[in-house]
Design a protein around this motif. Structure first.
Motif, short mmCIF file in Angstrom:
data_model
loop_
_atom_site.label_atom_id
_atom_site.label_comp_id
_atom_site.label_asym_id
_atom_site.label_seq_id
_atom_site.Cartn_x
_atom_site.Cartn_y
_atom_site.Cartn_z
N LEU A 1 0.83 -1.20 0.00
CA LEU A 1 0.00 0.00 0.00
C LEU A 1 0.87 1.25 0.00
CD1 LEU A 1 -2.67 1.47 0.14
CD2 LEU A 1 -2.69 1.11 2.62
N ASP A 2 1.93 1.23 0.78
CA ASP A 2 2.83 2.39 0.81
C ASP A 2 3.44 2.63 -0.56
OD1 ASP A 2 4.30 4.47 2.29
OD2 ASP A 2 6.06 3.22 1.94
N LEU A 3 3.83 1.56 -1.24
CA LEU A 3 4.37 1.68 -2.60
C LEU A 3 3.32 2.27 -3.54
CD1 LEU A 3 6.42 1.22 -4.85
CD2 LEU A 3 5.68 -1.18 -4.93
N ALA A 4 2.10 1.79 -3.46
CA ALA A 4 1.03 2.30 -4.34
C ALA A 4 0.77 3.78 -4.08
CB ALA A 4 -0.24 1.49 -4.14
N GLN A 5 0.81 4.19 -2.83
CA GLN A 5 0.58 5.60 -2.51
C GLN A 5 1.70 6.47 -3.05
OE1 GLN A 5 0.23 5.08 1.73
NE2 GLN A 5 -2.01 4.95 1.67
N SER B 1 -8.11 -10.45 -5.19
CA SER B 1 -9.19 -9.47 -5.19
C SER B 1 -9.26 -8.71 -3.87
CB SER B 1 -10.53 -10.16 -5.45
OG SER B 1 -10.52 -10.82 -6.70
N VAL B 2 -8.97 -9.41 -2.77
CA VAL B 2 -9.01 -8.76 -1.46
C VAL B 2 -7.90 -7.71 -1.36
CG1 VAL B 2 -8.84 -9.12 1.03
CG2 VAL B 2 -10.00 -10.81 -0.38
N VAL B 3 -6.72 -8.06 -1.84
CA VAL B 3 -5.59 -7.12 -1.77
C VAL B 3 -5.83 -5.93 -2.70
CG1 VAL B 3 -3.09 -6.89 -1.88
CG2 VAL B 3 -4.10 -9.09 -1.27
N ILE B 4 -6.44 -6.17 -3.84
CA ILE B 4 -6.79 -5.06 -4.74
C ILE B 4 -7.70 -4.07 -4.03
CG2 ILE B 4 -8.11 -4.47 -6.83
CD1 ILE B 4 -7.02 -7.07 -8.06
N GLY B 5 -8.69 -4.57 -3.30
CA GLY B 5 -9.58 -3.69 -2.57
C GLY B 5 -8.86 -2.90 -1.50
N TYR B 6 -7.90 -3.54 -0.83
CA TYR B 6 -7.12 -2.86 0.20
C TYR B 6 -6.30 -1.73 -0.41
CZ TYR B 6 -3.31 -2.35 3.64
OH TYR B 6 -2.37 -1.86 4.52
N VAL B 7 -5.65 -1.99 -1.53
CA VAL B 7 -4.82 -0.96 -2.17
C VAL B 7 -5.69 0.15 -2.76
CG1 VAL B 7 -3.21 -0.53 -4.07
CG2 VAL B 7 -2.90 -2.54 -2.60
N ALA B 8 -6.78 -0.22 -3.42
CA ALA B 8 -7.65 0.80 -3.99
C ALA B 8 -8.25 1.69 -2.91
CB ALA B 8 -8.77 0.14 -4.81
#
Length: 344
Positions: A37-41, A68-75
């Motif tokens: 998540l930090d990388l995506a931000q 799919s769960v991780v995608i939701g967390y990152v989004a």
């Protein structure tokens, strides 16, 4: 008939990220998710276009099995970067379940979700059997599974089970990509008029023939008027070439373990890989990783420009297997800077 496009300069080509949510030696899956998540931000701030996560199973060093769960967390933790799968291994799943999952994601984060699909198991054969519960799928029925999945989004796109609706999912416009490392998905993507992503970051040998096949087979569709290719590339950047080469030894150890039939968490870099591999193993690993860019910002800029001339990619998706999180962030930051400086 193949549609020729003018060759794009590297500054015109969007950059995206492929993340495996790596678990490092001494780390946990929870920490891995926080780092992703930090990388995506950060990637959002640096101008990256997409952030994709890949489905793998029974691998102690990869935390993105419930993709799919991780995608939701990152989004949920970002604002505008597109988030998706690179990819969902469709033969592992009932198409209705994937339609519902991604319909849910698109409903939560409208206009930001991508559905990239592959036909490999993303695991060993025993794990594939556990996932599929003896259904006997081996990827050959991928076109039928894809048609069923697309049919749940819109009857015009495919053949879902009559009387069965994906709620949420039905009526939503979720971009579908086909992913591959051979000619099968390249040809299918072209015939269906879908965007295509090639996994040259671990399977470089067939890249150019696959691109030629995709572009030659392409038929315009409601999704695309012309071919669109995203190419996977390993980039490990640092302030110096020597530092980048050392960081790259973590990824080299990963591939060495694969050819030795081992799985495990990501290891820290080492000073000398020759102490770990044989000459034969070295040759094999370096061949598998030949579509890699390792070096300073200048090296990245020069090498990526060369690859762009060879492939005329519409987009690059970058994988950076780096042990230290701050060094990983720095690698993606330097890569983005290399492209921006070319613009300026």
């Amino acid at each position: 008939m193949e549609q020729q496009k003018p060759t794009k300069g590297i500054a015109e080509v969007p950059l995206s990220i492929l993340d495996l949510a790596p678990i490092i030696v001494g780390g946990t899956a929870r920490e891995s998710f926080h780092r992703s998540l930090d990388l995506a931000q950060h990637a959002e701030q640096w101008g990256y276009h997409r952030f994709w996560l890949a489905e793998h199973h029974n691998m102690p060093g990869i935390a993105s099995s419930a993709t799919s769960v991780v995608i939701g967390y990152v989004a949920g933790g970002t604002k505008k970067i597109r988030v998706g799968s690179g990819g969902i291994m469709l033969p592992n799943h009932a198409p209705l379940v994937i339609a519902e999952q991604f319909g849910t994601l698109e409903s939560m984060y409208p206009g930001r979700i991508d559905l990239g699909l592959g036909r490999a198991p993303g695991s060993d054969q025993l794990t594939a059997r556990a996932l599929r519960r003896g259904l006997g799928r081996d990827g050959h029925d991928f076109p039928e599974l894809l048609s069923e999945l697309r049919g749940y989004f819109s009857p015009e796109l495919g053949t879902g089970v009559p009387g069965v609706r994906a709620v949420p999912g039905e009526g939503l416009n979720i971009p579908i990509w086909l992913l591959g490392s051979s000619g099968f998905s390249a040809e299918l993507a072209g015939q269906l008029g879908l965007p295509f992503a090639f996994a040259s970051h671990f399977a470089p040998d067939y890249l150019l023939p696959a691109l030629q096949l995709y572009r030659g087979q392409f038929r315009p569709s409601d999704a695309l008027a012309a071919p669109y290719v995203m190419i996977g590339v390993n980039i490990i950047a640092a302030d110096t070439d020597a530092e980048a080469q050392r960081l790259a030894t973590s990824q080299q150890q990963q591939f060495l373990n694969i050819i030795r039939g081992r799985t495990g968490m990501m290891n820290p870099p080492v000073d000398n890989m020759d102490e770990l591999w044989t000459e034969q193993e070295k040759a094999y690993v370096l061949r598998q990783l030949s579509f890699s860019i390792i070096g300073s910002k200048q090296t990245v800029r020069e090498r990526l420009s060369q690859l762009q001339e060879q492939t005329n990619a519409d987009e690059w998706i970058i994988a950076s297997s780096i042990f230290d999180h701050q060094a990983r962030l720095r690698s993606y930051e330097l890569t983005a800077e290399a492209i921006k400086e070319r613009l300026e």
